[in-house]
Design a protein around this motif. Structure first.
Motif: not given
Length: 623
Positions: A184, A187, A283, A287
């Motif tokens: 993450l 990203y 996200v 996520g």
């Protein structure tokens, strides 16, 4: 600090063929030279900032631990959860304390720097030559001392704190993101080039916008200052409407520049808001899938989203300060353009030191040539010699060079050829401070400052006693009028002494001469704006003041110089006649024409005064 500034100046002027360095770099180098003496304070600011940021960013991590290890993990360790709450509260107090210390340290250092810049700027302006003030509007200089230094003040109050605190916060947030989940984090790292592209795209356009706004503000302030100085003319000629139209144009231009600045800033900030919301949505989607697939803990996702929100907060804060940064860099370069200006008139490296008591006051103008800029010379080889203690009158029509001659003697300008000597010493070899103690100047409009009468006479020099000021005022006949005032010598005068008549202001300027005791007295049209009765009073004071001194009197009214030892008649920068009043009249030359003309003006004034006096009883009866 001064050495660093000198190095910057030499780098800037090293190769004129190269392109000039970016103004940002120059501005930050200039500010860096002022920051260097406060290194310890700024080091403590950084330490406090790091501790405050650490305390703030560790809080979401604590919540992550509480969620994953205590709540989602099914742990019944209430003591551990309570400990996390106490640590969270302790981190909040720590962040508060060190943020307070950080702000106070930065404000102390920043305010010290700005106060030093303002002091340096004012002192430098007072040392610049008169030719600089001929070309530079006073309103522009007021803007430099007030608005531009305030822009630098905002840099330390707002921009520097934001760059330091939020810049470190960004780095710390990226570190926490990669610690929580590297994938993450990668990203989110893609956002940095996008942010950089948006910043570069706006940077040049925004800088031009802020430069335009600052320039138009300077012109507006300059116009207002000019109008306030000439308000009596504006009202006398009923120019209020015309000046209002000109003000409207300048105000409208500044208004449009501000609107353009605001539009640019709004578009810039909203671009980041949109990017922030898209990132959070992305996200949350990535996520959330990982949490549902049990490859990511929910506490990690919560902390990650919190850090993303915090990630865009410092970016927004930095971009919101972009206009202040632009304004500060422009202001620094504008201030430095003044500080970088060298006076045309400077003391020699090893000036001649002469004792004030030994000065006799002999003056020699040795074949001087002088002109203003590229204009034709005012003087071409003028030769004039004045004996010590002699009283000289200088007359001539407007533009003959009378005031220019005095400006050269006071060294407001330097001659281009020839020399001016006092007791055989070239005035260019004398320190300017010593020269201006030797030569005392009384101008047509004596300048009085806002302050008490006693401070105006002694020019705020505390080394001159009150008794010396009182004796000087008694000497010139100003004591009686001063004691009639409510507070006597402690009476506060308004700016330029507007509460006093022209004659009273002139008497105070004569008292200054007595206090400072110059060896050479210069009177530049000192009685031009006075009525005949007041002129007689001033003439008596003038005789007292000029006694024992070399006196040069420039006169529009020939009655002022009729008793002079010698009268110099100037015409087009040349001495066409010289001699006593009687000798010049007998020659029936140019002076005789001036005298007949002045006699006609005197008769007209006498008639006006008679009419005025004759009308007084009538006015009193009407009242």
């Amino acid at each position: 600090m001064r050495q660093d500034i000198n190095n910057w100046q030499s780098d800037r002027n090293a190769d004129p063929g190269k392109k000039p360095k970016p103004q940002y770099r120059s501005a930050f180098r200039i500010l860096g030279s002022y920051v260097r003496p406060h290194r310890l304070a700024f080091a403590l600011v950084i330490v406090c900032t790091v501790i405050a940021i650490g305390a703030e960013l560790f809080q979401p991590y604590l919540v992550k631990v509480a969620i994953d290890d205590n709540l989602m993990g099914g742990s019944q360790d209430y003591g551990g959860l309570l400990a996390i709450c106490f640590i969270y509260f302790g981190l909040s107090l720590t962040g508060l304390l060190f943020t307070y210390l950080q702000n106070n340290l930065l404000q102390y250092a920043g305010q010290s720097i700005v106060a030093g810049i303002r002091k340096q700027l004012f002192e430098h302006i007072t040392k610049l030559s008169m030719s600089y003030f001929d070309k530079t509007p006073s309103g522009s200089l007021i803007t430099h001392v007030s608005s531009d230094t305030e822009a630098v003040n905002q840099f330390f109050n707002q921009v520097l704190l934001t760059l330091l605190r939020d810049g470190l916060t960004l780095l710390a947030i990226l570190g926490m993101m990669f610690h929580l989940d590297p994938v993450l984090g990668l990203y989110c790292l893609v956002l940095l080039p996008v942010i950089a592209v948006i910043s570069v795209a706006f940077r040049s356009f925004m800088r031009n916008t802020y430069q335009m706004a600052r320039t138009r503000l300077s012109r507006l302030v300059s116009f207002v200052a000019e109008n306030l100085s000439g308000m009596h003319l504006i009202q006398a000629f009923h120019q209020q409407k015309a000046q209002a139209e000109q003000f409207k144009e300048r105000n409208e231009a500044y208004y449009k520049a501000n609107i353009r600045e605001i539009r640019t800033m709004v578009l810039f900030n909203r671009s980041f808001d949109l990017l922030s919301n898209l990132t959070i949505a992305f996200v949350t989607w990535i996520g959330g899938k990982a949490v549902l697939g049990q490859t990511l803990e929910f506490g990690v996702l919560y902390a990650f989203i919190t850090y993303i929100r915090q990630f865009f907060q410092p970016i927004n804060a930095i971009t919101q300060q972009w206009n202040t940064l632009q304004s500060a860099t422009v202001a620094v370069n504008r201030i430095w353009s003044v500080l970088d200006t060298r006076p045309d008139i400077e003391d020699r490296p090893q000036p001649v030191q002469i004792h004030w008591e030994s000065v006799e006051g002999r003056i020699d103008f040795n074949r001087i040539t002088f002109g203003y800029g590229s204009e034709s010379p005012v003087f071409r080889g003028l030769d004039l010699h004045i004996r010590a203690g002699e009283t000289i009158g200088i007359v001539g029509t407007t533009g003959a060079g009378k005031s220019s001659l005095i400006s050269l003697l006071c060294r407001f300008y330097d001659v281009q050829e020839g020399s001016i000597l006092i007791d055989g010493h070239d005035i260019r070899d004398l320190p300017q401070a010593r020269l201006h103690r030797i030569v005392g100047l009384v101008q047509q409009e004596p300048f009085l400052y806002a302050g008490s009468i006693i401070d105006n006479v002694r020019m705020f020099d505390e080394t001159i006693s009150r008794d010396a000021v009182v004796r000087a005022c008694e000497f010139v006949g100003a004591d009686r009028l001063i004691r009639r005032m409510k507070d006597g010598y402690d009476t506060k005068l308004s700016e330029r002494g507007s509460g006093l008549s022209a004659g009273e202001r002139q008497l105070l300027s004569f008292a200054r001469i007595i206090v400072f005791r110059p060896k050479v007295l210069v009177l530049d049209e000192a009685t031009a704006n006075l009525d005949s009765q007041t002129e007689q009073l001033i003439q008596r004071a003038l005789q007292v003041v000029s006694e024992g001194r070399t006196t040069i009197a420039i006169a529009h009214r020939l009655s002022t110089v009729m008793q002079a030892d010698r009268i110099i008649v100037l015409r087009h920068g040349e001495i066409v006649e010289e001699g006593t009043h009687r000798e010049l009249l007998e020659r029936k030359g140019f002076y005789e024409q001036l005298y007949r003309h002045s006699q006609g003006e005197a008769k007209e004034e006498e008639v006006r005064m008679q009419r005025k006096n004759a009308s007084m009883p009538f006015k009193e009866n009407v009242v």
